[in-house]
Design a protein around this motif. Structure first.
Motif, PDB file in Angstrom:
ATOM      1  N   GLU A 147       9.532  35.941  46.188  1.00 22.64           N
ATOM      2  CA  GLU A 147       9.163  35.106  47.328  1.00 22.64           C
ATOM      3  C   GLU A 147      10.053  33.871  47.419  1.00 22.64           C
ATOM      4  O   GLU A 147      10.411  33.413  48.508  1.00 22.64           O
ATOM      5  CB  GLU A 147       7.691  34.707  47.198  1.00 22.64           C
ATOM      6  CG  GLU A 147       6.728  35.883  47.376  1.00 22.64           C
ATOM      7  CD  GLU A 147       5.273  35.455  47.178  1.00 22.64           C
ATOM      8  OE1 GLU A 147       5.092  34.294  46.739  1.00 22.64           O
ATOM      9  OE2 GLU A 147       4.366  36.229  47.467  1.00 22.64           O
TER      10      GLU A 147
ATOM     11  N   GLU B  61       8.535  39.660  52.632  1.00 19.05           N
ATOM     12  CA  GLU B  61       7.543  39.163  53.596  1.00 19.05           C
ATOM     13  C   GLU B  61       6.272  38.774  52.860  1.00 19.05           C
ATOM     14  O   GLU B  61       6.022  39.215  51.748  1.00 19.05           O
ATOM     15  CB  GLU B  61       7.242  40.240  54.633  1.00 19.05           C
ATOM     16  CG  GLU B  61       8.468  40.631  55.473  1.00 19.05           C
ATOM     17  CD  GLU B  61       8.111  41.703  56.509  1.00 19.05           C
ATOM     18  OE1 GLU B  61       6.977  42.187  56.446  1.00 19.05           O
ATOM     19  OE2 GLU B  61       8.980  42.026  57.347  1.00 19.05           O
TER      20      GLU B  61
ATOM     21  N   THR C 166      14.283  42.029  52.859  1.00 23.16           N
ATOM     22  CA  THR C 166      13.691  40.715  53.087  1.00 23.16           C
ATOM     23  C   THR C 166      12.275  40.730  52.551  1.00 23.16           C
ATOM     24  O   THR C 166      11.494  41.653  52.818  1.00 23.16           O
ATOM     25  CB  THR C 166      13.680  40.367  54.571  1.00 23.16           C
ATOM     26  OG1 THR C 166      15.022  40.455  55.074  1.00 23.16           O
ATOM     27  CG2 THR C 166      13.161  38.957  54.792  1.00 23.16           C
TER      28      THR C 166
ATOM     29  N   GLY D 147      13.482  35.084  48.956  1.00 20.22           N
ATOM     30  CA  GLY D 147      13.453  35.408  50.393  1.00 20.22           C
ATOM     31  C   GLY D 147      14.235  36.653  50.692  1.00 20.22           C
ATOM     32  O   GLY D 147      13.684  37.621  51.229  1.00 20.22           O
ATOM     33  N   ALA D 148      15.500  36.712  50.359  1.00 18.40           N
ATOM     34  CA  ALA D 148      16.347  37.881  50.611  1.00 18.40           C
ATOM     35  C   ALA D 148      16.784  38.443  49.273  1.00 18.40           C
ATOM     36  O   ALA D 148      17.246  37.703  48.417  1.00 18.40           O
ATOM     37  CB  ALA D 148      17.555  37.512  51.455  1.00 18.40           C
TER      38      ALA D 148
END
Length: 501
Positions: A443, A462, A460, A446-447
C-alpha cells in the motif's frame, strides 16, 4: 527708472554694444587676441638665450622636461621637448645655473608666456662644479663611496676587460704595458668616452662585463679597467654621470678607474675599487711583473731545495745514531733459528705417529661393515617404502566421497534458486527494485511489478483488504489433502520425493 535708462543708456556709458561712426576697431575674441600675441612674441623673440637658475624641475612620463628659470627679480616658465631632453649632456637639477637657448612663445590656456628650450648648457665651470658636488654628496649619502665596499684586486687575472675607445692611445698603452709586464688575455668593450651618449655606453659596458657567466663562450673577466685619457672637466663629464657611477659600484667584478691624468678626478674614481692616476698605471696595478715572478720562483725553489737537503742530512744523522744503538741482527735471530731447527726435527716424528693412528682407526671402522647388516637395513627400508606407497582403491574411495559431496551441494544450489518457485505458479512482488513482503509495504508503494516465470507486469495497489487465504468459512468443509504415493525404489525400497523438484 530714468528716461536715459529707458532709452537704453545712462550717463556713464551704453548698456548695449553699438557700432559708432568712424570706429574701425572691431571687437576681437579671446582666441584671436591670444593667437595675435603668440605670433607677435614668436616673431619678435624667435631666438633667445637666457641665463638663470633652474627651479621646479620635473620630467614627465612622456619624456618632456618642465622647469622655471629665475634670477633675483623675475621668473619664466620653460619646457624642453623629449628629443632635446634626450640630447642633454648632463642631468638638470634645481639650483643649477644654466644658459638656455630657444624661442619664446605663449600658452593661451593660461595666458602665460614661456620659453621652448632647444639647448641647455651649464653657466660656467662654477655651475658645473656645483652640480658635481651636489651629485657627489647624494651618492656618498647612499654609501656608494664607502671603503667597506672596496674589494681587493686579483693577484694575477687570467682575463682583463677594458672599457675605453678602440681608436685612442689609451688601449694601446694598456696593451703595451701588459705585454711588457705579464702577457694577459684582454677583452675590449668599445665605447665613446665623451660627448652625447658616452655615459650610457660606458654604463652598459660595465654591466655587460658583470653579467657574463663563467664557463661561457667568451671568458668572464677577472678584472675590469675603465680608462680614458686626460682632458677638461667637460671632456671627462661622462664619467661623472650617475648612470656610470651606479654601474661601477654595482659591478660584481673588481674595477680599476683610470680616467684622465694624475690631477684629474671623477666620481668614477670614488666608486671604483681602485683608482689609477693614468691608464698605464692601471695596467701596472692589474698584473705583476713576469720577470720578477720568475726570479722569485727560482729563489723560492732554491730555498726549498736547501731546506730539503738540510732536512735529509739531519734525518740521515739521526738514523745512523739510532742504528749504532740497535743490536746486531745475528744476536736477534739466534734464538729463533734454534727453535726452528728443533721444530723441524719434531715434525717428521709427529707425522709418522699421526698416520699410524689414522690407519688403526680405519681398520676398526672397516671391520664393522658386514654384508648381513647391510641386507637387514635394506629390508627394513623396503618395508617402510611399501607402507608409504599409494594404492588405487584408496584413491577411488576418496574420489567417490568428493563426488557425493559435490552432488549434494548442486541439489542444494538448485533448491535455493529464487526463480524456481515462479515455475510452479508463484509470483514475486517488487516495488522500486525492492521485494514487497507485507500488505503495508504494497500500500505504501502504490505501484508494484509482478514477476512471473515468463516475464513481469506492472500493477496498481487498490484499497480494500481481501480475505486471508488461511481464513476459511465456517460452513465450508476442509477436504483432506491427498498424500503423494511413494514410488518403490529399485530393489523394492521406497524413496521420499524431493520437496523442491
Amino acid at each position: 527708472m530714468s528716461p536715459e535708462c529707458e532709452a537704453g543708456f545712462d550717463a556713464s556709458g551704453r548698456l548695449l554694444a553699438e557700432e559708432r561712426a568712424g570706429d574701425n576697431a572691431p571687437p576681437l575674441s579671446v582666441s584671436e587676441l591670444s593667437a595675435q600675441l603668440k605670433r607677435t612674441v614668436e616673431d619678435r623673440f624667435g631666438h633667445v638665450r637666457l641665463r638663470g637658475e633652474i627651479s621646479g624641475y620635473k620630467r614627465a612620463a612622456s619624456g618632456h622636461i618642465y622647469l622655471c628659470l629665475k634670477d633675483d627679480n623675475a621668473v619664466i616658465d620653460g619646457v624642453m621637448w623629449k628629443g632635446g631632453a634626450a640630447r642633454l649632456p648632463f642631468a638638470p637639477q634645481d639650483g643649477v645655473e644654466v644658459i638656455a637657448t630657444g624661442k619664446l612663445t605663449t600658452y593661451p590656456g593660461r595666458s602665460k608666456y614661456q620659453i621652448v628650450i632647444e639647448r641647455m648648457e651649464l653657466a660656467g665651470e662654477g655651475a658645473l662644479m656645483a652640480l658635481l658636488e651636489k651629485l657627489k654628496a647624494k651618492l656618498s649619502a647612499e654609501g656608494l663611496f664607502d671603503r667597506s665596499r672596496k674589494r681587493p684586486l686579483p693577484f694575477m687575472p687570467r682575463t682583463i676587460g677594458v672599457v675605453t675607445s678602440p681608436t685612442g692611445a689609451v688601449i694601446r698603452d694598456i696593451l703595451h704595458r701588459l705585454e711588457d709586464r705579464c702577457p694577459t688575455h684582454v677583452l675590449l668593450w668599445p665605447v665613446l668616452v665623451q660627448g652625447q651618449g658616452a655615459a650610457d655606453q660606458v654604463a652598459r659596458a660595465v654591466r655587460g662585463f658583470s653579467a657574463m657567466q663563467p664557463g661561457g663562450p667568451v671568458p668572464r673577466p677577472d678584472l675590469v679597467i675603465v680608462a680614458r685619457g686626460g682632458g677638461s672637466i667637460e671632456d671627462l663629464w661622462s664619467f661623472n654621470e650617475e648612470a656610470v657611477i651606479r654601474a661601477v659600484a654595482e659591478c660584481s667584478i673588481p674595477v680599476i678607474s683610470a680616467v684622465g691624468h694624475e690631477t684629474d678626478t671623477t666620481l668614477c674614481d670614488y666608486a671604483a675599487d681602485m683608482r689609477a692616476p693614468t691608464p698605464t698605471a692601471a695596467a701596472e696595478m692589474a698584473v705583476p711583473v713576469r720577470a720578477e715572478l720568475v726570479t722569485m720562483l727560482k729563489e723560492q725553489g732554491l730555498r726549498m731545495e736547501r731546506a730539503v737537503r738540510r732536512g735529509a742530512g739531519q734525518a740521515r744523522e739521526r738514523l745512523e745514531m739510532q742504528a749504532r744503538l740497535m743490536p746486531a741482527p745475528d744476536a736477534l735471530l739466534a734464538p729463533q733459528r734454534q727453535r726452528l731447527d728443533q721444530l723441524s726435527d719434531n715434525l717428521g716424528n709427529c707425522l709418522r705417529h699421526r698416520i699410524g693412528d689414522a690407519r688403526a682407526h680405519l681398520n676398526q671402522a672397516g671391520g664393522a661393515l658386514r654384508p648381513a647388516l647391510l641386507r637387514q637395513h635394506l629390508s627394513r627400508a623396503a618395508e617402510r617404502l611399501d607402507r608409504l606407497r599409494l594404492r588405487p582403491d584408496y584413491l577411488t574411495r576418496v574420489f567417490q566421497d568428493r563426488a557425493t559431496a559435490f552432488d549434494r551441494l548442486s541439489r542444494l544450489f538448485v533448491s535455493v534458486n529464487p526463480d524456481l518457485p515462479l515455475q510452479r505458479g508463484f509470483a514475486r512482488v517488487m516495488a522500486g527494485g525492492r521485494l514487497v513482503k507485507t500488505v503495508a509495504d504494497a500500500e505504501a508503494a502504490g505501484a508494484v511489478s509482478l514477476h512471473f516465470a515468463d516475464g513481469a507486469i506492472a500493477a496498481t495497489v487498490e484499497g480494500g483488504a481481501l480475505p486471508s487465504p488461511l481464513e476459511k468459512p465456517q460452513s465450508q468443509a476442509i477436504s483432506p489433502v491427498p498424500r503423494p504415493s511413494r514410488k518403490p525404489r529399485e530393489g523394492g525400497e521406497t524413496r521420499q520425493q524431493d520437496l523442491f523438484s
